[in-house]
Design a protein around this motif. Structure first.
Motif, PDB file in Angstrom:
ATOM      1  N   VAL A 143      13.931 -33.542  -5.902  1.00 11.00           N
ATOM      2  CA  VAL A 143      14.672 -34.424  -4.999  1.00 11.00           C
ATOM      3  C   VAL A 143      14.363 -33.995  -3.568  1.00 11.00           C
ATOM      4  CG1 VAL A 143      16.928 -35.310  -4.297  1.00 11.00           C
ATOM      5  CG2 VAL A 143      16.544 -34.674  -6.684  1.00 11.00           C
ATOM      6  N   SER A 144      14.000 -34.948  -2.727  1.00  8.83           N
ATOM      7  CA  SER A 144      13.772 -34.664  -1.313  1.00  8.83           C
ATOM      8  C   SER A 144      14.442 -35.752  -0.485  1.00  8.83           C
ATOM      9  CB  SER A 144      12.273 -34.602  -1.002  1.00  8.83           C
ATOM     10  OG  SER A 144      11.631 -35.803  -1.377  1.00  8.83           O
ATOM     11  N   ARG A 145      14.570 -35.488   0.790  1.00 11.21           N
ATOM     12  CA  ARG A 145      15.181 -36.471   1.686  1.00 11.21           C
ATOM     13  C   ARG A 145      14.110 -37.079   2.576  1.00 11.21           C
ATOM     14  NH1 ARG A 145      20.254 -35.740   6.001  1.00 11.21           N
ATOM     15  NH2 ARG A 145      20.306 -37.949   6.625  1.00 11.21           N
ATOM     16  N   ALA A 146      14.134 -38.385   2.707  1.00  7.72           N
ATOM     17  CA  ALA A 146      13.226 -39.094   3.605  1.00  7.72           C
ATOM     18  C   ALA A 146      14.032 -39.649   4.770  1.00  7.72           C
ATOM     19  CB  ALA A 146      12.519 -40.228   2.870  1.00  7.72           C
ATOM     20  N   ALA A 147      13.380 -39.783   5.923  1.00  9.06           N
ATOM     21  CA  ALA A 147      14.086 -40.303   7.090  1.00  9.06           C
ATOM     22  C   ALA A 147      13.112 -40.890   8.094  1.00  9.06           C
ATOM     23  CB  ALA A 147      14.901 -39.192   7.758  1.00  9.06           C
ATOM     24  N   MET A 148      13.560 -41.896   8.816  1.00  2.00           N
ATOM     25  CA  MET A 148      12.839 -42.393   9.971  1.00  2.00           C
ATOM     26  C   MET A 148      13.197 -41.489  11.146  1.00  2.00           C
ATOM     27  SD  MET A 148      10.914 -44.794  11.355  1.00  2.00           S
ATOM     28  CE  MET A 148      11.052 -46.325  10.416  1.00  2.00           C
ATOM     29  N   VAL A 149      12.183 -41.002  11.849  1.00  2.00           N
ATOM     30  CA  VAL A 149      12.431 -40.122  12.984  1.00  2.00           C
ATOM     31  C   VAL A 149      11.706 -40.655  14.220  1.00  2.00           C
ATOM     32  CG1 VAL A 149      12.763 -38.081  11.532  1.00  2.00           C
ATOM     33  CG2 VAL A 149      10.475 -38.615  12.408  1.00  2.00           C
ATOM     34  N   GLU A 150      12.095 -40.151  15.376  1.00  2.00           N
ATOM     35  CA  GLU A 150      11.466 -40.565  16.624  1.00  2.00           C
ATOM     36  C   GLU A 150      11.278 -39.346  17.513  1.00  2.00           C
ATOM     37  OE1 GLU A 150      12.398 -43.696  20.251  1.00  2.00           O
ATOM     38  OE2 GLU A 150      12.973 -44.211  18.210  1.00  2.00           O
ATOM     39  N   THR A 151      10.109 -39.259  18.152  1.00  2.00           N
ATOM     40  CA  THR A 151       9.849 -38.126  19.039  1.00  2.00           C
ATOM     41  C   THR A 151      10.626 -38.286  20.349  1.00  2.00           C
ATOM     42  OG1 THR A 151       7.940 -39.167  20.108  1.00  2.00           O
ATOM     43  CG2 THR A 151       7.521 -37.881  18.093  1.00  2.00           C
ATOM     44  N   GLN A 152      10.704 -37.196  21.104  1.00  2.00           N
ATOM     45  CA  GLN A 152      11.439 -37.235  22.365  1.00  2.00           C
ATOM     46  C   GLN A 152      10.797 -38.193  23.364  1.00  2.00           C
ATOM     47  OE1 GLN A 152      14.418 -35.650  22.875  1.00  2.00           O
ATOM     48  NE2 GLN A 152      14.491 -36.927  24.709  1.00  2.00           N
ATOM     49  N   GLY A 153       9.454 -38.245  23.368  1.00  2.00           N
ATOM     50  CA  GLY A 153       8.762 -39.187  24.239  1.00  2.00           C
ATOM     51  C   GLY A 153       8.466 -38.618  25.614  1.00  2.00           C
ATOM     52  N   VAL A 154       7.798 -39.396  26.411  1.00  2.00           N
ATOM     53  CA  VAL A 154       7.346 -38.992  27.741  1.00  2.00           C
ATOM     54  C   VAL A 154       7.762 -40.051  28.756  1.00  2.00           C
ATOM     55  CG1 VAL A 154       5.330 -38.484  29.187  1.00  2.00           C
ATOM     56  CG2 VAL A 154       5.363 -37.750  26.782  1.00  2.00           C
ATOM     57  N   ASN A 155       8.273 -39.610  29.899  1.00  2.00           N
ATOM     58  CA  ASN A 155       8.650 -40.513  30.981  1.00  2.00           C
ATOM     59  C   ASN A 155       7.486 -40.632  31.960  1.00  2.00           C
ATOM     60  OD1 ASN A 155       9.913 -42.009  32.966  1.00  2.00           O
ATOM     61  ND2 ASN A 155      11.085 -40.269  33.790  1.00  2.00           N
ATOM     62  N   PHE A 156       6.936 -41.826  32.123  1.00  2.00           N
ATOM     63  CA  PHE A 156       5.825 -42.058  33.045  1.00  2.00           C
ATOM     64  C   PHE A 156       6.273 -42.733  34.335  1.00  2.00           C
ATOM     65  CE2 PHE A 156       3.751 -42.036  28.845  1.00  2.00           C
ATOM     66  CZ  PHE A 156       2.775 -41.067  29.065  1.00  2.00           C
ATOM     67  N   GLY A 157       7.533 -43.148  34.412  1.00  2.00           N
ATOM     68  CA  GLY A 157       8.000 -43.834  35.602  1.00  2.00           C
ATOM     69  C   GLY A 157       7.657 -45.308  35.590  1.00  2.00           C
ATOM     70  N   MET A 158       8.045 -45.981  36.662  1.00  2.00           N
ATOM     71  CA  MET A 158       7.927 -47.438  36.724  1.00  2.00           C
ATOM     72  C   MET A 158       6.481 -47.921  36.876  1.00  2.00           C
ATOM     73  SD  MET A 158      11.021 -48.515  36.378  1.00  2.00           S
ATOM     74  CE  MET A 158      11.027 -50.186  36.981  1.00  2.00           C
ATOM     75  N   ASN A 159       5.581 -47.022  37.222  1.00  2.00           N
ATOM     76  CA  ASN A 159       4.185 -47.427  37.424  1.00  2.00           C
ATOM     77  C   ASN A 159       3.303 -47.076  36.235  1.00  2.00           C
ATOM     78  OD1 ASN A 159       4.599 -48.450  40.096  1.00  2.00           O
ATOM     79  ND2 ASN A 159       4.670 -46.330  40.832  1.00  2.00           N
ATOM     80  N   ILE A 160       3.886 -47.011  35.054  1.00  2.00           N
ATOM     81  CA  ILE A 160       3.155 -46.659  33.832  1.00  2.00           C
ATOM     82  C   ILE A 160       1.968 -47.582  33.600  1.00  2.00           C
ATOM     83  CG2 ILE A 160       4.777 -48.044  32.470  1.00  2.00           C
ATOM     84  CD1 ILE A 160       4.304 -46.137  30.137  1.00  2.00           C
ATOM     85  N   THR A 161       0.864 -46.990  33.124  1.00  2.00           N
ATOM     86  CA  THR A 161      -0.324 -47.766  32.781  1.00  2.00           C
ATOM     87  C   THR A 161      -0.745 -47.459  31.351  1.00  2.00           C
ATOM     88  OG1 THR A 161      -1.914 -46.064  33.460  1.00  2.00           O
ATOM     89  CG2 THR A 161      -1.115 -47.594  35.175  1.00  2.00           C
ATOM     90  N   ALA A 162      -1.599 -48.324  30.814  1.00  2.00           N
ATOM     91  CA  ALA A 162      -2.137 -48.086  29.475  1.00  2.00           C
ATOM     92  C   ALA A 162      -2.920 -46.777  29.437  1.00  2.00           C
ATOM     93  CB  ALA A 162      -3.031 -49.251  29.050  1.00  2.00           C
ATOM     94  N   GLU A 163      -3.591 -46.447  30.561  1.00  2.00           N
ATOM     95  CA  GLU A 163      -4.357 -45.206  30.626  1.00  2.00           C
ATOM     96  C   GLU A 163      -3.446 -43.986  30.555  1.00  2.00           C
ATOM     97  OE1 GLU A 163      -6.758 -48.506  31.862  1.00  2.00           O
ATOM     98  OE2 GLU A 163      -4.788 -47.839  32.596  1.00  2.00           O
ATOM     99  N   ASP A 164      -2.233 -44.090  31.110  1.00  2.00           N
ATOM    100  CA  ASP A 164      -1.267 -42.993  31.005  1.00  2.00           C
ATOM    101  C   ASP A 164      -0.908 -42.731  29.543  1.00  2.00           C
ATOM    102  OD1 ASP A 164      -1.066 -42.670  33.763  1.00  2.00           O
ATOM    103  OD2 ASP A 164       0.574 -44.123  33.929  1.00  2.00           O
ATOM    104  N   VAL A 165      -0.662 -43.811  28.818  1.00  2.00           N
ATOM    105  CA  VAL A 165      -0.314 -43.669  27.398  1.00  2.00           C
ATOM    106  C   VAL A 165      -1.460 -43.013  26.650  1.00  2.00           C
ATOM    107  CG1 VAL A 165       0.303 -44.888  25.285  1.00  2.00           C
ATOM    108  CG2 VAL A 165       1.240 -45.659  27.481  1.00  2.00           C
ATOM    109  N   ALA A 166      -2.675 -43.464  26.887  1.00  2.00           N
ATOM    110  CA  ALA A 166      -3.835 -42.909  26.198  1.00  2.00           C
ATOM    111  C   ALA A 166      -4.015 -41.423  26.514  1.00  2.00           C
ATOM    112  CB  ALA A 166      -5.095 -43.688  26.585  1.00  2.00           C
ATOM    113  N   ALA A 167      -3.815 -41.037  27.770  1.00  2.00           N
ATOM    114  CA  ALA A 167      -4.036 -39.651  28.192  1.00  2.00           C
ATOM    115  C   ALA A 167      -3.001 -38.699  27.612  1.00  2.00           C
ATOM    116  CB  ALA A 167      -4.034 -39.568  29.720  1.00  2.00           C
TER     117      ALA A 167
END
Length: 303
Positions: free
Chosen positions: A244-268
């Motif tokens: 028996v094991s437990r499964a769960a949906m989880v989410e990482t803490q994430g990164v704040n890029f600010g209001m000027n976020i770009t696709a390149e920021d996400v990729a980097a």
């Protein structure tokens, strides 16, 4: 302390064989009055017969338990309503619902007919919804209810050739996540089981010496816990072969890029975004919003 169900009334759908039968037999052994629901159709949902459900009822009665059979399809709202009324007329309450009924219509997505996609969704997802909705007012009035829905490794993690099945099984996780919140004030607890056992659906995958290891009865102990008086709510347990094991949906803490976020920021910064060491489960949307607020409180990252 022993888990008992004396005085409780339980419905198990798809209980004419396999995992559903094992759940029904174990509930009865532990004192519950059991409704064995099974359409008795083929693995693809075609046909129907009461023979399988009647046979399980006969087994329960032979062992000294109480049971009745019902052959309605879980997709038939009227049939489910009649089943519920029959139970209330006979036993006066419904405490436990284990949504186990299911069908398979496997095919790669590019070759799958929409009709086969809908049929699988109708049985697994809508069948669970229809049965749960039918007993919900009764459980609210009683201020007691335990509901289990049945997901799958396909819904949680994926499996080739089962987009319809995976979508239906993943949908049940979403259903549980909201139902657990809405049921809390009325002592209705909603959980999910992800079984792996030798059944009609898996007999092509589990063969030879492995077959004995994956007896359906080895899934039922986890389910008995999930429908017990002291059950949690909103939990997914994966069970099979004595594990028996437990499964769960989880989410990482994430990164704040600010209001000027770009696709390149996400990729980097994709490695930092996906850092699973920061991942945690969320109780609800509010908790996820609080986590986002924590991330936003940090200085934005650029470049």
């Amino acid at each position: 302390m022993a888990i008992r169900f004396d005085g409780r009334v339980a419905i198990v759908t798809g209980a004419g064989g396999g995992v559903g039968r094992a759940h029904a037999m174990e509930l009865a052994r532990r004192g519950a009055k059991v409704v064995v629901n099974d359409l008795g159709g083929a693995i693809d949902g075609s046909g129907g017969s009461s023979a399988a459900a009647d046979a399980v009822v006969a087994e329960i009665k032979a062992a000294g338990g109480e049971a009745m059979s019902d052959g309605c399809s879980v997709t038939d709202e009227g049939g489910v309503a009649n089943m519920v009324q029959k139970i209330m007329d006979s036993w006066g309450r419904i405490d436990i619902l284990i949504n186990n009924a299911g069908i398979l219509r496997d095919k790669t997505f590019g070759k799958m007919d929409i009709a086969d996609f809908r049929a699988v969704l109708d049985v697994h997802l809508m069948g669970s919804v229809i049965c749960s909705r039918a007993v919900w007012p009764i459980m609210r009035q009683q201020q007691y209810g335990r509901i289990v829905v049945t997901t799958s490794v396909t819904g949680l993690h994926g499996n080739f050739g089962q987009t319809n099945y995976g979508a239906a099984k993943a949908g049940l996780y979403g259903f549980m996540n909201v139902a657990k919140l809405e049921g809390e004030r009325d002592n209705i607890r909603v959980n999910t089981i992800s079984p792996f056992a030798l059944t009609r659906m898996t007999e092509s995958m589990i063969t030879g010496e492995r077959a004995a290891m994956y007896a359906p009865e080895l899934v039922s102990p986890a389910v008995m816990y999930l429908v017990s008086e002291d059950a949690p709510t909103g939990m997914i347990l994966s069970a099979g072969a004595g594990t028996v094991s437990r499964a769960a949906m989880v989410e990482t803490q994430g990164v704040n890029f600010g209001m000027n976020i770009t696709a390149e920021d996400v990729a980097a910064h994709i490695d930092e975004i996906g850092d699973m060491s920061t991942a945690r489960p969320m109780r609800d949307a509010t908790e996820q919003s609080k986590k986002n607020a924590e991330t936003l409180a940090k200085a934005p990252v650029k470049g």
